[in-house]
Write a protein that holds these residues in place. Structure first.
Motif, short mmCIF file in Angstrom:
data_model
loop_
_atom_site.label_atom_id
_atom_site.label_comp_id
_atom_site.label_asym_id
_atom_site.label_seq_id
_atom_site.Cartn_x
_atom_site.Cartn_y
_atom_site.Cartn_z
N LEU A 3 0.85 -1.19 0.00
CA LEU A 3 0.00 0.00 0.00
C LEU A 3 0.88 1.24 0.00
N PRO A 4 0.45 2.31 -0.68
CA PRO A 4 1.28 3.52 -0.70
C PRO A 4 1.33 4.18 0.69
N THR A 5 2.49 4.69 1.03
CA THR A 5 2.66 5.41 2.29
C THR A 5 2.21 6.85 2.10
N LEU A 6 2.11 7.56 3.20
CA LEU A 6 1.76 8.98 3.13
C LEU A 6 2.82 9.74 2.33
N GLN A 7 4.07 9.36 2.48
CA GLN A 7 5.15 9.99 1.72
C GLN A 7 5.00 9.72 0.22
N ASP A 8 4.61 8.51 -0.14
CA ASP A 8 4.36 8.18 -1.54
C ASP A 8 3.26 9.06 -2.11
N LEU A 9 2.18 9.20 -1.34
CA LEU A 9 1.06 10.02 -1.79
C LEU A 9 1.45 11.48 -1.92
N ALA A 10 2.23 11.99 -0.97
CA ALA A 10 2.68 13.38 -1.03
C ALA A 10 3.54 13.62 -2.26
N LYS A 11 4.44 12.70 -2.55
CA LYS A 11 5.27 12.83 -3.75
C LYS A 11 4.42 12.86 -5.00
N LYS A 12 3.38 12.04 -5.02
CA LYS A 12 2.49 11.96 -6.18
C LYS A 12 1.75 13.28 -6.37
N PHE A 13 1.10 13.80 -5.31
CA PHE A 13 0.31 15.00 -5.52
C PHE A 13 1.16 16.25 -5.69
N LEU A 14 2.42 16.19 -5.31
CA LEU A 14 3.29 17.34 -5.55
C LEU A 14 4.10 17.21 -6.84
N SER A 15 4.01 16.06 -7.50
CA SER A 15 4.82 15.86 -8.71
C SER A 15 4.30 16.63 -9.91
N LYS A 16 3.01 16.86 -9.97
CA LYS A 16 2.42 17.58 -11.11
C LYS A 16 1.23 18.39 -10.63
N ILE A 17 1.05 19.55 -11.24
CA ILE A 17 -0.05 20.42 -10.81
C ILE A 17 -1.40 19.76 -11.02
N GLN A 18 -1.56 18.93 -12.05
CA GLN A 18 -2.87 18.31 -12.26
C GLN A 18 -3.22 17.34 -11.13
N PHE A 19 -2.23 16.66 -10.56
CA PHE A 19 -2.48 15.79 -9.42
C PHE A 19 -2.82 16.63 -8.19
N PHE A 20 -2.07 17.71 -7.98
CA PHE A 20 -2.32 18.61 -6.86
C PHE A 20 -3.74 19.17 -6.93
N SER A 21 -4.13 19.64 -8.11
CA SER A 21 -5.47 20.22 -8.28
C SER A 21 -6.56 19.18 -8.01
N TYR A 22 -6.34 17.98 -8.49
CA TYR A 22 -7.34 16.93 -8.35
C TYR A 22 -7.38 16.36 -6.93
N ILE A 23 -6.22 16.04 -6.37
CA ILE A 23 -6.16 15.34 -5.09
C ILE A 23 -6.29 16.30 -3.91
N VAL A 24 -5.56 17.41 -3.93
CA VAL A 24 -5.53 18.32 -2.79
C VAL A 24 -6.64 19.35 -2.87
N LEU A 25 -6.69 20.08 -3.99
CA LEU A 25 -7.69 21.14 -4.11
C LEU A 25 -9.09 20.60 -4.41
N ARG A 26 -9.14 19.40 -4.94
CA ARG A 26 -10.40 18.77 -5.33
C ARG A 26 -11.17 19.63 -6.33
N ARG A 27 -10.41 20.31 -7.15
CA ARG A 27 -10.94 21.13 -8.23
C ARG A 27 -10.05 20.91 -9.45
N PRO A 28 -10.24 19.83 -10.17
CA PRO A 28 -9.34 19.55 -11.29
C PRO A 28 -9.36 20.67 -12.33
N LEU A 29 -8.19 20.97 -12.85
CA LEU A 29 -8.11 21.91 -13.96
C LEU A 29 -8.65 21.22 -15.21
N TYR A 30 -9.20 22.02 -16.10
CA TYR A 30 -9.68 21.49 -17.37
C TYR A 30 -8.51 21.22 -18.30
N ASN A 31 -8.73 20.35 -19.27
CA ASN A 31 -7.66 19.98 -20.21
C ASN A 31 -7.08 21.19 -20.94
#
Length: 163
Positions: A3-31
């Motif tokens: 299972l992914p660790t919290l650190q794995d998840l943090a790296k994922k959502f900080l790796s690209k703005i689209q992941f950050f917008s979707y996972i953290v902000l819960r407001r995905p950017l449009y294509n």
């Protein structure tokens, strides 16, 4: 399967703005918003110092993209002392105030809600990173602000070139 660790998840959502917008902000950017946001982040991270003008039709999310970028950059640079984003708008009221409130709205999420604060009425701080909101009116006093991360000029066509 691990299972992914919290650190794995943090790296994922900080790796690209689209992941950050979707996972953290819960407001995905449009294509159609992603290429501009991704190019700006790439220029900042790689220290290319490029200038961008985002031209979208009215009501298509230019200011939303700006607030996503600002929230993402604050997260990325929160551990680096002196990290500053400067945001200039043609007027303080209502434009800078609206931009400031838009960023605060983005930061009111499950990950950052307890981490940010507003300082002196015009600064949003997350850790050691800060976003400073200024008026670009000719009579405004903006000395002392250094954009070490990025400089945003909202409605740049309405800001005098020498400002």
């Amino acid at each position: 399967m691990r299972l992914p660790t919290l650190q794995d998840l943090a790296k994922k959502f900080l790796s690209k703005i689209q992941f950050f917008s979707y996972i953290v902000l819960r407001r995905p950017l449009y294509n159609y918003q992603l290429p501009a946001a991704t190019a700006i982040i790439d220029s900042i991270i790689r220290q290319h110092g490029l200038e961008f003008a985002i031209l979208f039709p009215r009501q298509s999310g230019k200011n939303e993209v700006q607030s996503h970028l600002q929230a993402y950059l604050l997260m990325l640079f929160q551990r680096i002392a002196g990290s500053q984003i400067v945001i200039a708008s043609p007027t303080f009221k209502p434009q800078s105030i609206n931009a400031l409130m838009r960023l605060e709205s983005q930061l009111a999420n499950e990950v950052t809600a307890e981490l940010w604060s507003r300082v002196q009425g015009y600064i949003v701080r997350l850790g050691q990173a800060a976003a400073l909101f200024f008026s670009a009116e000719p009579t405004a006093n903006t000395v002392g602000a250094t954009a070490s991360i990025a400089l945003f000029g909202d409605e740049a066509q309405d800001i005098a070139e020498d400002i």
